[in-house]
Write a protein that holds these residues in place. Structure first.
Motif, short mmCIF file in Angstrom:
data_model
loop_
_atom_site.label_atom_id
_atom_site.label_comp_id
_atom_site.label_asym_id
_atom_site.label_seq_id
_atom_site.Cartn_x
_atom_site.Cartn_y
_atom_site.Cartn_z
N VAL A 20 7.04 13.71 -8.63
CA VAL A 20 6.48 12.43 -8.19
C VAL A 20 6.31 12.49 -6.69
O VAL A 20 7.23 12.92 -5.96
CB VAL A 20 7.39 11.24 -8.57
N ILE A 21 5.12 12.11 -6.22
CA ILE A 21 4.81 12.07 -4.79
C ILE A 21 4.58 10.62 -4.41
O ILE A 21 3.81 9.91 -5.08
CB ILE A 21 3.55 12.90 -4.48
N LEU A 22 5.23 10.15 -3.36
CA LEU A 22 5.02 8.81 -2.83
C LEU A 22 4.24 8.91 -1.53
O LEU A 22 4.67 9.58 -0.59
CB LEU A 22 6.35 8.11 -2.59
N LEU A 23 3.07 8.26 -1.48
CA LEU A 23 2.22 8.25 -0.29
C LEU A 23 2.27 6.87 0.34
O LEU A 23 2.12 5.86 -0.36
CB LEU A 23 0.78 8.62 -0.65
N ASP A 24 2.43 6.82 1.66
CA ASP A 24 2.65 5.56 2.38
C ASP A 24 1.53 5.30 3.37
O ASP A 24 1.27 6.14 4.26
CB ASP A 24 4.00 5.63 3.10
N ASN A 25 0.87 4.15 3.24
CA ASN A 25 -0.18 3.76 4.19
C ASN A 25 0.35 3.69 5.62
O ASN A 25 -0.36 3.99 6.58
CB ASN A 25 -0.76 2.40 3.77
N ASN A 26 1.60 3.28 5.77
CA ASN A 26 2.19 3.17 7.11
C ASN A 26 2.44 4.52 7.77
O ASN A 26 2.77 4.59 8.95
CB ASN A 26 3.50 2.38 7.05
N LYS A 27 2.29 5.60 7.00
CA LYS A 27 2.41 6.95 7.54
C LYS A 27 1.08 7.68 7.43
O LYS A 27 1.03 8.90 7.23
CB LYS A 27 3.51 7.72 6.80
N ASN A 28 -0.02 6.89 7.54
CA ASN A 28 -1.37 7.46 7.44
C ASN A 28 -1.57 8.21 6.12
O ASN A 28 -2.20 9.26 6.07
CB ASN A 28 -1.68 8.38 8.64
N TRP A 29 -1.00 7.64 5.06
CA TRP A 29 -1.11 8.20 3.71
C TRP A 29 -0.53 9.60 3.61
O TRP A 29 -0.98 10.42 2.82
CB TRP A 29 -2.56 8.16 3.20
N ASP A 30 0.49 9.87 4.42
CA ASP A 30 1.22 11.11 4.28
C ASP A 30 2.37 10.90 3.29
O ASP A 30 2.67 9.78 2.87
CB ASP A 30 1.76 11.56 5.64
N VAL A 31 3.04 12.00 2.93
CA VAL A 31 4.12 11.94 1.94
C VAL A 31 5.33 11.22 2.51
O VAL A 31 5.85 11.60 3.57
CB VAL A 31 4.52 13.36 1.48
N ASP A 32 5.75 10.17 1.83
CA ASP A 32 6.99 9.48 2.19
C ASP A 32 8.17 10.17 1.52
O ASP A 32 9.23 10.34 2.12
CB ASP A 32 6.92 8.01 1.76
N TYR A 33 7.98 10.57 0.26
CA TYR A 33 9.05 11.24 -0.47
C TYR A 33 8.45 11.98 -1.65
O TYR A 33 7.44 11.55 -2.23
CB TYR A 33 10.09 10.21 -0.96
N LYS A 34 9.06 13.12 -2.01
CA LYS A 34 8.61 13.91 -3.16
C LYS A 34 9.83 14.46 -3.85
O LYS A 34 10.73 14.99 -3.20
CB LYS A 34 7.67 15.04 -2.70
N TRP A 35 9.86 14.35 -5.19
CA TRP A 35 11.01 14.88 -5.90
C TRP A 35 10.61 15.35 -7.31
O TRP A 35 9.62 14.91 -7.86
CB TRP A 35 12.15 13.87 -5.97
N GLN A 36 11.44 16.28 -7.84
CA GLN A 36 11.24 16.78 -9.20
C GLN A 36 11.83 15.76 -10.16
O GLN A 36 13.03 15.64 -10.32
CB GLN A 36 11.93 18.12 -9.37
N ALA A 37 10.93 15.00 -10.82
CA ALA A 37 11.38 13.95 -11.73
C ALA A 37 11.57 14.47 -13.15
O ALA A 37 12.43 13.98 -13.89
CB ALA A 37 10.37 12.80 -11.73
N HIS A 38 10.76 15.45 -13.56
CA HIS A 38 10.82 16.02 -14.91
C HIS A 38 10.64 17.53 -14.82
O HIS A 38 10.13 18.06 -13.83
CB HIS A 38 9.71 15.43 -15.80
N LEU A 79 0.85 -1.19 0.00
CA LEU A 79 0.00 0.00 0.00
C LEU A 79 0.89 1.24 0.00
O LEU A 79 1.04 1.95 0.99
CB LEU A 79 -0.94 -0.01 1.20
N PHE A 80 1.50 1.45 -1.14
CA PHE A 80 2.48 2.51 -1.35
C PHE A 80 2.18 3.08 -2.72
O PHE A 80 2.23 2.38 -3.73
CB PHE A 80 3.88 1.89 -1.29
N LEU A 81 1.79 4.36 -2.78
CA LEU A 81 1.21 4.93 -3.99
C LEU A 81 2.13 5.97 -4.61
O LEU A 81 2.56 6.91 -3.94
CB LEU A 81 -0.14 5.57 -3.65
N ALA A 82 2.42 5.80 -5.91
CA ALA A 82 3.18 6.79 -6.66
C ALA A 82 2.21 7.67 -7.44
O ALA A 82 1.26 7.18 -8.05
CB ALA A 82 4.15 6.12 -7.61
N CYS A 83 2.46 8.99 -7.43
CA CYS A 83 1.56 9.96 -8.07
C CYS A 83 2.41 10.91 -8.91
O CYS A 83 3.42 11.43 -8.43
CB CYS A 83 0.79 10.76 -7.03
N GLY A 84 1.97 11.18 -10.14
CA GLY A 84 2.68 12.09 -11.03
C GLY A 84 1.89 13.37 -11.23
O GLY A 84 0.68 13.33 -11.47
#
Length: 274
Positions: A123-141, A112-117
């Motif tokens: 790219v934003i990564l949301l983690d269920n283990n962090k109550n769907w808060d941001v695990d990591y965010k970076w400028q991919a393009h 339950l780990f969601l990548a969003c563009g």
């Protein structure tokens, strides 16, 4: 030859932006400009559920692995990422608000780990283990991300963009991405990328230049096939085994769907769907 087709009344009042089967292919979900997610039972060929999100258009859908139950994520033009779980009814269990449009979402396989563009290239990564808060965010393009996809073991994430580039990000144990490959073979906006569901290193891409490209990722990126469809390619979808590949595109304002079958060495050839 494919000898059977299926038609379902979508129930949408405007354009459909995404449609996805669940893991087993028993259920189908769609989302569109009307702000609804509709869920269908494939065997019964009928709608069995509907979720009203908001008035903003919905762009993308993703089902989680079934070991978590029926969980759906969707993204919208106004930047909301919503997560729903089917209990007795479909219930919203989490949401995240981004400042700009979110164009695509995909769950990591078996997590339950969601990548969003996003429209601004993050790219934003949301983690269920962090109550769907941001695990990591970076400028991919440097410009809009139109598509992203995990490989089947979750070690690689592919992203594609209006900058004509495909980038492959490798994840280590701390879930921090490292750029592993940059692919610069498309001549225009790249609209979608998909990994083969059973092969970690086979990647398919397509976009506004009308060319479907099949890549093998080894020490370097090798293009193993190019098919020119002479149309904008919007979406690419594999079946569960990877032996069928469906292309959704547009030519002169008309929607087109092409289906291909896998041959030897991950080459694909068109088949007659009539």
């Amino acid at each position: 030859m494919l000898t059977e087709s299926m038609q379902i009344n979508s129930g949408h009042q405007s354009m459909i932006h995404d449609i996805k089967y669940d893991y087993y292919g028993d259920k189908l979900a769609s989302c569109g400009s009307d702000g609804y997610i509709n869920i269908y039972d494939v065997s019964k060929k009928q709608q069995v559920g509907q979720i009203k999100i908001r008035d903003s258009p919905l762009f993308s859908l993703s089902w989680s692995h079934p070991r978590f139950g029926n969980v759906l994520a969707t993204s919208s033009y106004d930047g909301e990422i919503s997560i729903f779980k089917e209990q007795k009814d479909w219930m919203k269990v989490a949401s995240f608000q981004n400042e700009g449009s979110v164009n695509c979402v995909q769950f990591m396989p078996r997590e339950l780990f969601l990548a969003c563009g996003t429209s601004d290239g993050f790219v934003i990564l949301l983690d269920n283990n962090k109550n769907w808060d941001v695990d990591y965010k970076w400028q991919a393009h440097e410009s809009t991300i139109h598509g992203l996809c995990w490989n089947y073991d979750g070690s690689l994430l592919a992203t594609c963009s209006a900058d004509k580039l495909i980038k492959i990000w490798e994840f280590t144990n701390n879930n921090k991405p490292q750029l592993k490959y940059t692919i610069q073979q498309h001549l225009d906006v790249v609209k979608d990328v998909q990994f083969h569901p059973l092969e970690n290193n086979i990647l398919v891409s397509g976009g506004d230049d009308g060319k479907l490209r099949i890549h093998r990722l080894d020490d370097d990126v090798v293009e193993i096939q190019l098919i020119d469809f002479h149309m904008t390619i919007w979406r690419i979808a594999f079946n569960m085994l990877g032996n069928l590949l469906t292309i959704n595109g547009e030519i002169n304002g008309q929607s087109q769907i092409q289906t291909l079958k896998q041959e030897d060495n991950y080459q694909y050839s068109q088949i007659d769907c009539n």
